[in-house]
Design a protein around this motif. Structure first.
Motif, mmCIF file in Angstrom:
data_model
loop_
_atom_site.group_PDB
_atom_site.id
_atom_site.type_symbol
_atom_site.label_atom_id
_atom_site.label_comp_id
_atom_site.label_asym_id
_atom_site.label_seq_id
_atom_site.Cartn_x
_atom_site.Cartn_y
_atom_site.Cartn_z
ATOM 1 N N ASP A 127 0.795 -1.230 0.000
ATOM 2 C CA ASP A 127 0.000 0.000 0.000
ATOM 3 C C ASP A 127 0.828 1.282 0.000
ATOM 4 O OD1 ASP A 127 -2.384 -1.391 -0.012
ATOM 5 O OD2 ASP A 127 -2.547 -1.439 2.168
ATOM 6 N N LEU A 128 2.052 1.234 0.488
ATOM 7 C CA LEU A 128 2.830 2.467 0.621
ATOM 8 C C LEU A 128 3.022 3.198 -0.706
ATOM 9 C CD1 LEU A 128 5.504 1.439 3.289
ATOM 10 C CD2 LEU A 128 3.484 2.892 3.592
ATOM 11 N N PRO A 129 3.317 2.520 -1.823
ATOM 12 C CA PRO A 129 3.512 3.277 -3.069
ATOM 13 C C PRO A 129 2.281 4.069 -3.501
ATOM 14 C CG PRO A 129 4.457 1.079 -3.271
ATOM 15 C CD PRO A 129 3.665 1.090 -1.997
ATOM 16 N N CYS A 130 1.085 3.452 -3.430
ATOM 17 C CA CYS A 130 -0.099 4.183 -3.885
ATOM 18 C C CYS A 130 -0.476 5.294 -2.914
ATOM 19 C CB CYS A 130 -1.276 3.232 -4.122
ATOM 20 S SG CYS A 130 -1.958 2.444 -2.649
ATOM 21 N N LEU A 131 -0.168 5.135 -1.638
ATOM 22 C CA LEU A 131 -0.418 6.206 -0.676
ATOM 23 C C LEU A 131 0.568 7.356 -0.890
ATOM 24 C CD1 LEU A 131 -1.083 4.013 2.484
ATOM 25 C CD2 LEU A 131 -2.771 5.341 1.191
ATOM 26 N N ALA A 132 1.815 7.031 -1.224
ATOM 27 C CA ALA A 132 2.813 8.070 -1.483
ATOM 28 C C ALA A 132 2.399 8.927 -2.677
ATOM 29 C CB ALA A 132 4.185 7.445 -1.720
ATOM 30 N N GLU A 133 1.737 8.325 -3.668
ATOM 31 C CA GLU A 133 1.255 9.100 -4.816
ATOM 32 C C GLU A 133 0.275 10.179 -4.391
ATOM 33 O OE1 GLU A 133 -0.456 6.518 -7.674
ATOM 34 O OE2 GLU A 133 1.454 5.601 -8.281
ATOM 35 N N LEU A 134 -0.371 9.969 -3.256
ATOM 36 C CA LEU A 134 -1.338 10.939 -2.740
ATOM 37 C C LEU A 134 -0.695 11.926 -1.773
ATOM 38 C CD1 LEU A 134 -4.259 8.434 -2.032
ATOM 39 C CD2 LEU A 134 -4.098 10.050 -3.943
ATOM 40 N N GLY A 135 0.634 11.860 -1.617
ATOM 41 C CA GLY A 135 1.312 12.729 -0.656
ATOM 42 C C GLY A 135 1.108 12.296 0.775
ATOM 43 N N PHE A 136 0.887 10.996 0.978
ATOM 44 C CA PHE A 136 0.553 10.446 2.295
ATOM 45 C C PHE A 136 1.594 9.390 2.634
ATOM 46 C CE2 PHE A 136 -2.963 8.183 4.882
ATOM 47 C CZ PHE A 136 -2.807 9.045 5.945
ATOM 48 N N ARG A 137 2.505 9.707 3.561
ATOM 49 C CA ARG A 137 3.646 8.838 3.859
ATOM 50 C C ARG A 137 3.851 8.727 5.369
ATOM 51 N NH1 ARG A 137 4.941 12.589 0.088
ATOM 52 N NH2 ARG A 137 5.527 11.872 -2.010
ATOM 53 N N PRO A 138 4.151 7.538 5.848
ATOM 54 C CA PRO A 138 4.401 7.391 7.294
ATOM 55 C C PRO A 138 5.797 7.839 7.679
ATOM 56 C CG PRO A 138 4.726 5.305 6.192
ATOM 57 C CD PRO A 138 4.287 6.261 5.123
ATOM 58 N N ARG A 139 5.953 8.277 8.895
ATOM 59 C CA ARG A 139 7.277 8.508 9.479
ATOM 60 C C ARG A 139 7.650 7.382 10.433
ATOM 61 N NH1 ARG A 139 4.182 12.282 6.873
ATOM 62 N NH2 ARG A 139 5.256 14.283 6.624
ATOM 63 N N ARG A 140 6.609 6.728 10.976
ATOM 64 C CA ARG A 140 6.779 5.524 11.790
ATOM 65 C C ARG A 140 5.650 4.571 11.414
ATOM 66 N NH1 ARG A 140 5.669 6.035 17.195
ATOM 67 N NH2 ARG A 140 4.531 8.004 16.882
ATOM 68 N N LEU A 141 5.933 3.277 11.420
ATOM 69 C CA LEU A 141 4.859 2.337 11.118
ATOM 70 C C LEU A 141 5.069 1.022 11.852
ATOM 71 C CD1 LEU A 141 5.807 -0.125 9.012
ATOM 72 C CD2 LEU A 141 5.628 1.673 7.328
ATOM 73 N N PHE A 142 4.006 0.263 11.889
ATOM 74 C CA PHE A 142 4.006 -1.099 12.421
ATOM 75 C C PHE A 142 3.258 -1.944 11.405
ATOM 76 C CE2 PHE A 142 2.796 -4.799 14.756
ATOM 77 C CZ PHE A 142 3.696 -4.943 15.801
ATOM 78 N N ASP A 143 3.934 -2.939 10.862
ATOM 79 C CA ASP A 143 3.342 -3.814 9.841
ATOM 80 C C ASP A 143 2.925 -5.111 10.517
ATOM 81 O OD1 ASP A 143 2.867 -5.658 7.781
ATOM 82 O OD2 ASP A 143 4.321 -4.710 6.452
ATOM 83 N N THR A 144 1.608 -5.353 10.589
ATOM 84 C CA THR A 144 1.128 -6.525 11.319
ATOM 85 C C THR A 144 1.485 -7.827 10.601
ATOM 86 O OG1 THR A 144 -1.050 -6.145 10.290
ATOM 87 C CG2 THR A 144 -0.730 -5.347 12.545
ATOM 88 N N GLU A 145 1.533 -7.816 9.278
ATOM 89 C CA GLU A 145 1.922 -9.042 8.572
ATOM 90 C C GLU A 145 3.391 -9.360 8.838
ATOM 91 O OE1 GLU A 145 1.653 -10.808 4.090
ATOM 92 O OE2 GLU A 145 3.045 -9.171 4.463
ATOM 93 N N LEU A 146 4.248 -8.370 8.702
ATOM 94 C CA LEU A 146 5.672 -8.577 8.919
ATOM 95 C C LEU A 146 5.948 -8.948 10.370
ATOM 96 C CD1 LEU A 146 8.541 -8.605 7.918
ATOM 97 C CD2 LEU A 146 8.557 -6.094 8.023
ATOM 98 N N ALA A 147 5.248 -8.317 11.295
ATOM 99 C CA ALA A 147 5.403 -8.658 12.709
ATOM 100 C C ALA A 147 5.039 -10.116 12.955
ATOM 101 C CB ALA A 147 4.540 -7.744 13.568
ATOM 102 N N ALA A 148 3.960 -10.568 12.320
ATOM 103 C CA ALA A 148 3.543 -11.962 12.490
ATOM 104 C C ALA A 148 4.580 -12.921 11.921
ATOM 105 C CB ALA A 148 2.190 -12.181 11.827
ATOM 106 N N ARG A 149 5.191 -12.566 10.804
ATOM 107 C CA ARG A 149 6.254 -13.400 10.238
ATOM 108 C C ARG A 149 7.425 -13.492 11.207
ATOM 109 N NH1 ARG A 149 5.765 -14.683 4.923
ATOM 110 N NH2 ARG A 149 4.149 -13.602 3.735
ATOM 111 N N LEU A 150 7.839 -12.357 11.726
ATOM 112 C CA LEU A 150 8.972 -12.358 12.660
ATOM 113 C C LEU A 150 8.651 -13.138 13.928
ATOM 114 C CD1 LEU A 150 10.146 -8.633 12.338
ATOM 115 C CD2 LEU A 150 11.207 -10.653 11.310
#
Length: 434
Positions: A127-150
């Protein structure tokens, strides 16, 4: 570090977010294992479509507290671009918001309002690329899928995690819908709102599990890497037509030139129509036409994949592309470009048996270390990094040179710390006397 199995379910009441759902039934009590979640706790909001409505959302989100759950819906498989057709947010004190970005210029005002907030996303890289196109970008994030993998979860989809950890089941039957549809059906809007309904609850549970396993710092590095790449343009692949499904059947440079010509002709049509290329002309039709080399419309339309009405209307475009390929001089035909990096692993044994043995030893290290730390091997270290290291190891193999090499590829510090020393031991061929 612990060998205990990761948390699979939470049965305690929900204290996160802005008001809990009722506690789901205990699966050990003889009742159902999960409760279907069919509606957001505050109802399904209507999409925000005007600047005035967006300003109200900015005010609400600014007044909210804690992390903000974020999701986006695209029209993959339907549209040429990967733009966002719906953006969903939820924050304690602000509730759930659905935003239709099509009538809005961008989301920069919302971006500024949430600049200090942690975003919670599932599979953020999608989702980050399409949100960046809208000028909407995180400075901090938590990815629940990646967290579950780890954390070592076997099933890391949003619906699977919601069911395992929270006891609620989510319907995912609209995940492949054409989100460019307007107006969006009410059932789709409800589905979209539910995608952010429980994200912060999952975030808290997964953060606690990562802490229990001693992996919080690992996750922080991974999340920081996602933030750093949030507005990075996608890598442009050289010769993208070579990825046409079935191209391995096409023999000879002249026939490959026909694939190339048809691929670019299709891409032009798809871009003008804003349609997914496969909906304009399937890959199988391109391959069949490249093999048959039809020279007239009747022959072309007899090839499987060219019989549909919309494809027939474009017959002149396809024939012109084939004519252009036919007229190419020999020196303009496709040539195989030199491949950067190692060859495909299945060719290593014949190309360099010593390197093949080195790769096998390195892979054994990766698998063993991943099992020890309850991680998927591909999250412990990129398989590409291991291939490149095994194919061209440092001139002097030490823990430090291996660590430096892995960092040069892009490996994170936590990954290097877990595996560099063992890889340095595995790279040299074992002494026959041992």
């Amino acid at each position: 570090m612990t060998d205990e199995a990761p948390l699979r379910r939470r049965d305690a009441p929900d204290t996160a977010g802005d008001g809990p759902h009722s506690v789901p039934p205990d699966p050990n009590s003889g009742g159902p294992a999960s409760t279907p979640l069919t509606a957001p706790r505050d109802g399904t909001p209507r999409p925000v479509e005007t600047s005035a409505e967006l300003a109200d959302v900015v005010s609400r989100m600014s007044a909210g507290t804690g992390p903000v759950a974020v999701d986006a819906e695209r029209a993959s498989g339907y549209r040429y671009t990967q733009r966002a057709y719906l953006v969903q947010l939820r924050r304690a004190g602000a509730g759930t918001v659905l935003i239709d970005p099509l009538p809005l210029d961008d989301l920069r005002t919302l971006d500024a309002a949430l600049a200090e907030s942690e975003w919670v996303l599932h599979a953020a890289s999608q989702d980050l690329p399409c949100l960046a196109e809208l000028g909407f970008r995180p400075r901090r994030l938590f990815d629940t899928e990646l967290a579950a993998r780890l954390a070592g979860f076997e099933r890391v989809g949003l619906a699977a995690l919601t069911e395992q950890l929270l006891g609620y089941s989510l319907e995912k039957h609209h995940s492949a819908a054409d989100w460019s549809t307007r107006p969006l059906p009410d059932s789709w809007l409800t589905y979209a709102a539910l995608d952010v309904e429980l994200l912060t609850d999952l975030r808290d549970l997964l953060a606690a599990e990562l802490e229990r396993q001693g992996k919080t710092a690992w996750a922080a590095e991974e999340f920081a890497a996602l933030v750093a790449s949030a507005d990075r343009p996608p890598r442009v692949r050289p010769d993208p037509w070579r990825r046409t499904s079935g191209i391995h059947r096409v023999r000879g440079a002249r026939a490959q030139s026909r694939v190339r010509a048809l691929w670019y002709a299709r891409d032009g049509v798809a871009a003008r129509r804003d349609s997914a290329p496969g909906r304009v002309l399937p890959d199988s039709a391109i391959i069949a036409a490249a093999e048959a080399d039809p020279k007239d419309e009747r022959t072309l339309l007899g090839i499987p994949g060219f019989g549909g009405r919309s494809v027939r209307r474009l017959a002149r475009i396809w024939l012109d592309a084939l004519d252009q390929a036919r007229a190419l001089p020999d020196d303009a035909l496709p040539v195989n470009q030199p491949v950067e990096g190692p060859p495909p692993p299945h060719r290593w044994a014949e190309r360099d048996p010593i390197a093949a043995a080195r790769l096998a030893r390195c892979r054994a290290v990766v698998v063993g270390t991943a099992e020890q730390h309850n991680l998927p091997p591909e999250n412990l270290i990129s398989p590409d990094f291991i291939r490149r290291l095994a194919w061209s190891p440092p001139d002097e193999v030490t823990s430090q040179t291996v660590a430096d090499t892995l960092r040069g590829f892009g490996a994170r510090n936590w990954q290097v710390g877990l595996i560099a020393e063992q890889l340095a031991t595995a790279l040299p061929a074992p002494d026959p006397a041992d």
